[in-house]
Design an enzyme around this catalytic site. Sequence first.
Site, PDB file in Angstrom:
ATOM      1  N   GLU A 193       0.814  -1.236   0.000  1.00  0.00           N
ATOM      2  CA  GLU A 193       0.000   0.000   0.000  1.00  0.00           C
ATOM      3  C   GLU A 193       0.838   1.273   0.000  1.00  0.00           C
ATOM      4  OE1 GLU A 193      -2.750  -0.508   3.274  1.00  0.00           O
ATOM      5  OE2 GLU A 193      -3.700  -2.234   2.336  1.00  0.00           O
ATOM      6  N   ASN A 253       2.490  -4.768  -3.336  1.00  0.00           N
ATOM      7  CA  ASN A 253       1.086  -5.166  -3.134  1.00  0.00           C
ATOM      8  C   ASN A 253       0.238  -3.926  -2.857  1.00  0.00           C
ATOM      9  OD1 ASN A 253      -0.785  -7.402  -2.751  1.00  0.00           O
ATOM     10  ND2 ASN A 253      -0.816  -6.861  -0.571  1.00  0.00           N
ATOM     11  N   HIS A 263      -9.949  -6.107  -2.654  1.00  0.00           N
ATOM     12  CA  HIS A 263     -11.051  -6.015  -1.686  1.00  0.00           C
ATOM     13  C   HIS A 263     -12.205  -5.336  -2.419  1.00  0.00           C
ATOM     14  CE1 HIS A 263      -8.708  -7.470   1.644  1.00  0.00           C
ATOM     15  NE2 HIS A 263      -7.746  -6.619   1.351  1.00  0.00           N
ATOM     16  N   GLU A 319      -5.639 -10.681  -1.943  1.00  0.00           N
ATOM     17  CA  GLU A 319      -6.508 -10.519  -0.765  1.00  0.00           C
ATOM     18  C   GLU A 319      -7.979 -10.436  -1.164  1.00  0.00           C
ATOM     19  OE1 GLU A 319      -5.197  -7.330   1.791  1.00  0.00           O
ATOM     20  OE2 GLU A 319      -3.085  -7.808   1.464  1.00  0.00           O
ATOM     21  N   ASP A 366     -11.746 -10.433  -1.528  1.00  0.00           N
ATOM     22  CA  ASP A 366     -13.016 -10.695  -0.845  1.00  0.00           C
ATOM     23  C   ASP A 366     -14.063  -9.774  -1.445  1.00  0.00           C
ATOM     24  OD1 ASP A 366     -12.180  -8.350   0.527  1.00  0.00           O
ATOM     25  OD2 ASP A 366     -11.855  -9.409   2.429  1.00  0.00           O
TER      26      ASP A 366
HETATM   27  C1  XIL Z   1      -6.093  -7.120   8.050  1.00  0.00           C
HETATM   28  C2  XIL Z   1      -6.250  -8.361   8.898  1.00  0.00           C
HETATM   29  O1  XIL Z   1      -6.992  -9.320   8.187  1.00  0.00           O
HETATM   30  C3  XIL Z   1      -6.926  -8.005  10.205  1.00  0.00           C
HETATM   31  O2  XIL Z   1      -6.984  -9.137  11.049  1.00  0.00           O
HETATM   32  C4  XIL Z   1      -6.158  -6.885  10.902  1.00  0.00           C
HETATM   33  O3  XIL Z   1      -6.824  -6.485  12.070  1.00  0.00           O
HETATM   34  C5  XIL Z   1      -6.005  -5.697   9.963  1.00  0.00           C
HETATM   35  O4  XIL Z   1      -5.397  -6.122   8.764  1.00  0.00           O
HETATM   36  N1  XIL Z   1      -4.973  -5.021   3.494  1.00  0.00           N
HETATM   37  C6  XIL Z   1      -3.895  -5.760   3.921  1.00  0.00           C
HETATM   38  C7  XIL Z   1      -4.049  -6.735   5.021  1.00  0.00           C
HETATM   39  O5  XIL Z   1      -2.843  -5.706   3.280  1.00  0.00           O
HETATM   40  O6  XIL Z   1      -2.884  -6.842   5.771  1.00  0.00           O
HETATM   41  C8  XIL Z   1      -5.197  -6.356   5.938  1.00  0.00           C
HETATM   42  O7  XIL Z   1      -5.368  -7.426   6.879  1.00  0.00           O
HETATM   43  C9  XIL Z   1      -6.440  -6.107   5.121  1.00  0.00           C
HETATM   44  C10 XIL Z   1      -6.226  -4.959   4.172  1.00  0.00           C
END
Ligand code: XIL
Length: 968
Positions: free
Chosen positions: A452, A495, A530, A559, A561
């Site tokens: 990020e 990432n 996401h 990641e 979802d």
């Molecule tokens: C999230 C975890 O899943 C949670 O358990 C934690 O509290 C916060 O982070 N982007 C990312 C991940 O790169 O590391 C994050 O993971 C979600 C957003």
Amino acid sequence: MRTLRALVVAALLCLVPVLPAHAAGLTYDFEDGTAQGWGPRGDGVSVTVTPDAARAGSGGLAVSGRTATWHGASIPGPFVRGVGYTVTAYARLVAGQPASTIAMTVQRTPTGGETTYERVAAATVTDGAWVRLSGSYLFTAESTDVQLYVESSDATSQYYLDDIVLSPLGDPTREPITTDFEDGTAQDWSPRAAAALQVGTTAHGGTHGLTVTGRSASWDGPALNVLGRMGKGDKYALSAWVRLGPDTASGKLGLSIERRTGGTSSYERVVAPKDVPAGEWVRLSGTYTLAHDVDFLSLYLESDTGTFPFHLDDFTMTYVEPKPIQTGIPSLKDEVPFTMGSAFTRPETLGVHGELLAKHFNGVTPGNELKWDATEPREGEFTFTDGDHLVNFATEHGMTVRGHTLAWHSQTPAWVFENATKEVLLQRLERHVRTLVTRYKGRIAAWDVVNEVVDENQPDGLRRSPWYEIAGLDFIRTAFRVAREADPDAKLFINDYNTEFPRKREALYKLVKQLKDEGVPIDGVGHQLHLNIEHPPASAVEATIERFATLGLDQQVTELDVSIYTDFVSSYDTIPPELLVQQGHRYKELFDVFRRQAGRLSSVTVWGKSDDVSWLRSWPIPRLNAPLLFDDDLQAKPAYWGVVDPSKLEPLVRELEAPAAVVKVDGRRDLEWDLLPDAPLARVGDVSAGFQARTSAAGLYVLAEVTDPTVSAGDRVTFTVDGRSRALGRTSPGVRRTATGYRVEALLGSGTDVEVAVDDRGTRTTWTGELTPVPAVKRASAPRRPAPVLDGAVDRLWSGVPEIRTATWMQGDSGATAKVRSLWSGSTLYVLAQVTDPALSEESANPWEQDSVELFVDPGNGKTKGYEDDDGQYRVSFSGRITVGGTFDASGVKDNVRAAAVTVPGGYVVEAAVELPTITLEEGTLLGFDVQVNDATGGTRTSAVTWNDATGRGYLDTSHWGVLRLAG
Ligand code: XIL
């Protein structure tokens, strides 16, 4: 035979780490006139059996002669190791003794350890009545000198004891716990710190409940010791009813767990603090899975802030029998042409969670355990217990591991940036990266080296993190260099999220290209993905993968979802089932993209596997979300079938609004079609399309924009409206060639049930849905002029600028209204709102309940459900106070607005400038645009009127704003 059985039993006993429950129950009622094994504890103490001390019958224990709080009555060794007991007893003070706390405590000495004192139960006792003490107890470590004793907070208090009962529990981890306070005692609850617990008549069920007062901190309140009552890897449903104390107007309460291993405490939330309206009982319910070995386990109620009093009642904790995972369904990993990954955390390696991971996934990403706060909480102090556990789990199951993540601005301890010059920061980074990558050399296949780092709203596209502020791009260069040195075989990734949005995509692209050209050892790009149920379309994801393919790097989805919400505030109590079907189709479309792009994607990771443990249950707010492939019981959702076998999905009926309008049917795209986005028909083969409709007295106007690069005879679009079909080929009237395919326009008979099918040599993509006729989308024009002075004066510059009026009532049907004009200059939109509102008020603390004007601006006219990060809601009160809303924290837009407001007879004038840095303003640019006037009377809003949006959801959803067209 008998010997054999005995041997088997003995052998089994050896396998079981703690002794089985073969202990008998013990009752001490002193009816036989003896002390039944109880004796004095402490010099000078006397313990006698007398009828005076009997609660029932003729015998009870009288304790006197005490001179220290720990003095009292005791009995040696009543408990068997490994057996859980409930312990109850009745106590009462000798007449004339002042009230005190009487407690039952266990003293024991673990082998090789120090003597411990564990409280089993306690209650405030008086001379007026018998009080029940109750609690539970279990010890597991080999111990000597085990004693149960009764003590008092008052060193000299004399008391009676009777009816002491120790009952062994079958399996203490399976026995439910219920506390209802109906016996008038606090049962097993005790204060965490200074809080006072009293049983009173404010009750949820029955006639008694617990009143909690005198809290010393937000975390101070009633606690229940559940050590031994939860099994490792087991899941429990917890539920408690809470209510605010009198005189407390509002507050949030939640349920948490404190667990300790080797003296170190960890805190976990079972139910995040939620609003408890005054005067109402609110249920806090959630589940908890114990994932660790513990030597202390306590659950407690806490508030988010403050120390207000509250009530607790009807608490239950019950073991949740896990549903077995479905073994007869295909394993995801066998169904896709890339590594199928899942993020996981330590609890998910256990029981059915671990089984589900092993069945479906051949890749994993530790969700938190390799982040900086988990691995180097203090400078140079590395902890790898959880990281090792997860990496070992992966290795044992033949899974590849993605290491997440080496440098990030979040979940990074403050010390990293403290007093850091650039040199110091890079040294800290170097040591951290080298330590982690070296430790897992050969076992972690890919690392998210930086996470990020892009911010497309900055002029240079780089996030202003402490990393960047202190070290510029060098932190990225260092992290990659060191990671490569430490493990030359690990694949190194950059990432980020939102890479499917064009502006972010381009900012990341530019950075990656620069790093690559410089020779930074970067192997691949990770797209977090996401996403939400509506947005963005799968085609945007595909465009991103295609864009980065031109750089010749590996790509991974890291990641994924799919949130069921399109905004950051809504929440369902129960999820509408059709939403889960829609989500199934969404996953299907996404996996169609991934399969098509498999040559460019080496792995696809979902951020978790089952909804019960998704991070979206607590981010951005605690709410019921269901973004993953398996449900709370680890059973396959429609989302799973969308990936594995979409023919098992129920068909999807989409919904689309068809505004009133008349268009020319000539194959040209009228401005009318540009007011709204085309509804996507997902790509099949090389063909995809977008669809829109308009209603009119003459019939239904339809538009299909087809992407189909090869011309063939069978190319056609078939519209079926209420059962009547009409097919149009490339040469039909109203059809025109475009740069990427062809456009079809037609006027059809009216109707609402629509299917659009696009054919291309044997492939077909379709859209099926229901149309809702709605009023025309309003549009206005903003001319280009020199920039006006922002002073609220209507100077000549504004003359001749077209005027719109607010007349769409979203609250009430009369009240303040505005005449509004807009113009543009450079990259700025100027808006003049002349408001008619004779009575002005800023009394309410909520800005939307003050007399004010809101401007809604969407630079891309995206008409998305939910805000994109350059969409803004800019509010200016009659006195010139500015408040800004946007996506999540509004960070992309909060500095975009300047404004002046002046009151005039009968109302006020707002003159505002909205900076639009994310687009280039020019003639023909379309902005999503709306205006709202809030009318306050005293402290409340009595009416609200907009220009276009009638939904009342304009602050959450941009899709019903009108459109402003910039003129030359
Ligand atoms: C999230 C975890 O899943 C949670 O358990 C934690 O509290 C916060 O982070 N982007 C990312 C991940 O790169 O590391 C994050 O993971 C979600 C957003």
